[in-house]
Design an enzyme around this catalytic site. Structure first.
Site, PDB file in Angstrom:
ATOM      1  CG  ASP A 101      -0.246   2.391   1.490  1.00  0.00           C
ATOM      2  OD1 ASP A 101      -0.793   2.685   0.410  1.00  0.00           O
ATOM      3  OD2 ASP A 101       0.875   2.465   1.503  1.00  0.00           O
ATOM      4  CG  HIS A 102      -0.390   6.781   0.476  1.00  0.00           C
ATOM      5  ND1 HIS A 102       1.049   7.573   0.486  1.00  0.00           N
ATOM      6  CD2 HIS A 102       0.256   5.553  -0.113  1.00  0.00           C
ATOM      7  CE1 HIS A 102       1.989   6.795   0.260  1.00  0.00           C
ATOM      8  NE2 HIS A 102       1.446   5.420   0.111  1.00  0.00           N
ATOM      9  CG  HIS A 147       3.014   4.369  -7.273  1.00  0.00           C
ATOM     10  ND1 HIS A 147       3.899   3.373  -6.890  1.00  0.00           N
ATOM     11  CD2 HIS A 147       1.982   4.432  -6.541  1.00  0.00           C
ATOM     12  CE1 HIS A 147       3.519   2.849  -5.928  1.00  0.00           C
ATOM     13  NE2 HIS A 147       2.284   3.426  -5.508  1.00  0.00           N
ATOM     14  CG  HIS A 193      -2.138   2.360  -4.145  1.00  0.00           C
ATOM     15  ND1 HIS A 193      -0.669   2.703  -4.588  1.00  0.00           N
ATOM     16  CD2 HIS A 193      -2.891   1.894  -5.060  1.00  0.00           C
ATOM     17  CE1 HIS A 193      -0.919   1.788  -5.848  1.00  0.00           C
ATOM     18  NE2 HIS A 193      -2.045   1.277  -5.915  1.00  0.00           N
TER      19      HIS A 193
HETATM   20 ZN   LIG Z   1       1.224   3.631  -3.603  1.00  0.00          ZN
END
Ligand SMILES: [Zn+2]
EC number: 3.1.26.11
Length: 309
Positions: free
Chosen positions: A67-68, A145, A65
């Site tokens: 944001d990582h 997740h 993702h």
């Molecule tokens: Zn995530």
């Protein structure tokens, strides 16, 4: 050994919290820093610390993702600009696809790095022990997740016992080469015939530290397995008490679920990160208070905060 949090927010940056990244500082142990996740702006946060990018030898990515991982191209490029410093290779561990993301962004932007990146990609079938050095072993296991996401268990190998110099002196051992022999576990005989058994002068090996760093996840048994007896468990807390249903729908956890994981695993300490921007400061103290009813040694971390392990 310390953990410094570079970004503790969930999903998107806010003024107070940047997106996900943390640095495991192993300077005393191996003179290296290991990054876990690298959200956008991680390099800007690093500027506010004493971390030197060249010291970052390994980057572990939990999932793909944005944001990582969006901070990777920028961090990797800037790391190349430390002209007067030696260029050292870098290892990146992460889910399949991380190599293509990094190489594509570097190629499209015409970025050339003066050091090599070694990629170690894994998928559901190639998890387990992903790294072993003489001082550390790292395990990865799949979490739960909305996309493939892992948690990491970093285990420091047991540390050698220390030599009791005072006791040796008291036993009449002259300071010098004999000390070295005894430290290496060798029994020695002094000139006067006294036998010195090394084991009597070396303390028992000290257990190495266990650090568990999880990616985004619903509550799952894998988190508990990764965190068994951990000195520190870093767990997301995207949601608060009562939001278990919405947390489940979005592939995340609440503070209460994180506390349950810490309890079930017998972890010593719980650090909550991946905090939503919805939470105001009074909500943050509530997050901690509520979690502490299940697991007492809990703390909600802030950006740039440094925690000694
Ligand atoms: Zn995530």
């Amino acid at each position: 050994m310390d953990i410094q949090f570079l970004g503790t927010g969930a999903g998107q940056p806010s003024k107070a919290r940047n997106v996900s990244s943390l640095a495991l500082k192993l300077l005393d142990e191996i003179n290296e820093v290991w990054l876990f996740d690298c959200g956008e702006g991680t390099q800007n946060r690093i500027l506010e610390t004493t971390i030197r990018p060249r010291k970052v030898s390994k980057i572990f990515i939990t999932h793909l993702h944005g944001d990582h991982i969006f901070g990777l191209p920028g961090f990797l490029s800037s790391r190349a600009f430390q002209a007067n410093e030696e260029q050292t290779d870098l290892e990146i561990y992460g889910p399949q696809g991380i190599k293509s993301f990094v190489l594509t962004s570097l190629r499209v932007s015409g970025s050339r790095l003066p050091y090599k990146i070694h990629f170690h990609e894994f998928d559901q079938d190639s998890l387990g022990k992903i790294l072993e050095t003489d001082k550390f072993t790292v395990y990865a296991e799949e979490l739960d997740h909305t996309i493939f996401c892992v948690g990491y268990r970093v285990m420091q190998k047991d540390l050698d016992g220390t030599l009791d110099a005072e006791k040796l002196k008291a036993a009449g051992v002259p300071f010098g080469p004999l000390f070295g022999k005894i430290k290496n576990g060798q029994d020695v005989i002094l000139e006067d015939g006294t036998e010195i058994k090394a084991a009597d002068y070396i303390s028992a090996p000290r257990p190495g530290k266990i650090i568990t760093i999880l990616g985004d996840t619903r509550k799952t048994d894998a988190s508990v397995r990764l965190a068994v007896n951990a000195d520190v468990l870093v767990h997301e807390s995207t949601y608060g008490k009562g939001d278990e249903k919405i947390a489940r729908n979005h592939g995340h956890s609440t503070n209460m679920q994180a506390a349950q994981v810490a309890t079930e695993a017998g972890a010593k300490r719980l650090l909550l990160n991946h905090i939503s921007a919805r939470f105001l400061s009074k909500d943050i103290s509530q997050l901690k208070k509520d979690a502490a009813t299940i697991f007492e040694n809990v703390h909600v971390v802030k950006d740039l905060e440094e925690v000694e392990i």
